[in-house]
Design a protein around this motif. Structure first.
Motif: not given
Length: 406
Positions: A31-32, A36-37, A72-76
């Motif tokens: 899923l991560t 990311a892709l 980086l993926l906006g999930l922080g």
């Protein structure tokens, strides 16, 4: 030079925009990777063999290194709400005597934030960030074949999917690893583990840490909302199971007389909330990539949970893979670069986790005495320095982080 690089990255962006990639496996790593892709413009399709997303598990810790990747993926932000504050970390013996302690301020300074969630909560957060049209359930991959134009994944239901690259995030017993890389079966670590999350609000102040005995351990990890994640281990032959309805009784026998709140935690846990799994890993691989196929997460480097890095390393994999594709713009060279950057790092973590577990699970009385004595004499700053090196590893350069965000 920076202008030249940006121009090259812009050309690569044009190449990967719409590039089709298949991801196998709907766990944390898969899923991560899909997130990311998608973020870099790849047409990613994820295939999961189960008919529904259902994460069977208890607690999971997301350490600082993985939090950087999720940022980086906006999930922080979503993860930060589940973070625990700086806590004192300890290793104790069964009597409760402290073998090693790391004060809260030193934990915060050297190790940083730790987010502790239920695995189902993390899975739901990741699923919510993937376009549902890119998720395909009930699709068990039985193999793949590569040709000049790309790679074709074949599924049990007769469907075949063609793409420019395939990312196998299909777990510990990866079908693709067995077929493409011809690697042997997984390795039993020699011990089993029980895990559970229990609501313990207001009943005790908890310290993050583990208690070590002879061939047995008990770990306590505070969570948000008054919950506690605990785990226990014992050296046993592979494949044993508890008698129905007798798991708590067994754990009380194994850990009866150990310091509080161990017995209290076990007693407060519902019988049906306790999971048991034998612990496995794989030997380090010499290759993660072959042609247009790349292994990721447990498929590439399944490790024991002793350092809490299994899911964290999969998240690092996903971030590095996406950056390599965006920088290079071609599948095979990008996958080769991904392998070059990830193999040494993950091999080190896998081996460190295996060694840590071996020492922690010692049964010999003399060896355990030497181990415990050495821990009492080791300054906490040395242990924290080792953890800092693990968790502060820079998976991307500053320029790459800016590229990914652009």
């Amino acid at each position: 030079l920076e202008k030249v690089n940006r121009a090259r990255y812009a050309r690569n962006w044009a190449k990967i925009s719409g590039m089709r990639m298949v991801v196998l496996g709907g766990g944390i790593g898969g899923l991560t990777t899909a997130i990311a892709l998608s973020k870099i413009g790849v047409d990613v399709q994820l295939y999961e063999q189960a008919p529904e997303f259902r994460e069977v598990g208890a607690g999971i810790g997301i350490a600082a290194n993985a939090l950087h990747a999720l940022d980086l993926l906006g999930l922080g932000g979503g993860i930060a709400s589940e973070s625990i504050p700086a806590l004192q970390g300890e290793v104790r013996e069964a009597s409760g005597r402290v073998l090693m302690s790391m004060p809260a301020d030193e934990m915060s300074k050297r190790i940083g934030t730790i987010a502790v969630l239920h695995r189902a909560e993390l899975l739901n957060l990741l699923i919510a960030n993937v376009d549902p049209q890119r998720l395909h359930l009930g699709r068990r991959c039985i193999g793949c074949t590569e040709d000049r134009d790309g790679i074709t994944a074949r599924f049990e239901n007769g469907v075949a999917v063609h793409a420019e690259g395939l990312i196998a995030a299909d777990g510990l017993r990866s079908t693709i690893r067995a077929q493409v890389f011809s690697k042997p079966a997984v390795r039993y670590a020699g011990y089993t583990a029980w895990r559970a999350v229990v609501d313990f609000a207001g009943r005790h102040d908890f310290t993050l840490g583990e208690t070590w005995g002879r061939g047995r351990r008990f770990g306590i990890v505070p969570m948000t909302a008054g919950r506690v994640y605990w785990f226990a281990t014992q050296n046993v032959p592979e494949g044993q199971r508890d008698l129905a309805g007798r798991t708590k009784e067994k754990l009380m026998q194994l850990f009866g007389g150990w310091h509080q709140p161990i017995e209290t935690l076990i007693a407060a846990t519902r019988e049906d909330a306790i999971l048991r799994n034998d612990i496995y890993d794989i030997d380090p691989l010499t290759r993660f990539v072959r042609g247009r196929v790349a292994l990721l997460g447990d498929a590439a480097h399944a490790m024991t949970p002793n350092l809490g890095q299994g899911a964290c390393q999969a998240m690092e994999d996903a971030a590095v893979l996406a950056v390599c594709l965006k920088k290079i713009g071609q599948v095979q060279p990008a996958l080769a670069e991904y392998e070059r950057r990830r193999r040494e790092r993950t091999t080190q973590v896998l081996c460190d986790s295996r060694r840590f577990g071996m020492v922690a699970q010692w049964e010999n009385r003399a060896l355990c005495w030497l181990r415990d004595s050495a821990m009492r004499m080791t300054p906490s700053r040395i242990a924290s320095r080792q953890m800092k090196a693990l968790l502060e590893f820079e998976i991307l350069t500053r320029q790459e982080r800016e590229l990914f965000a652009s």
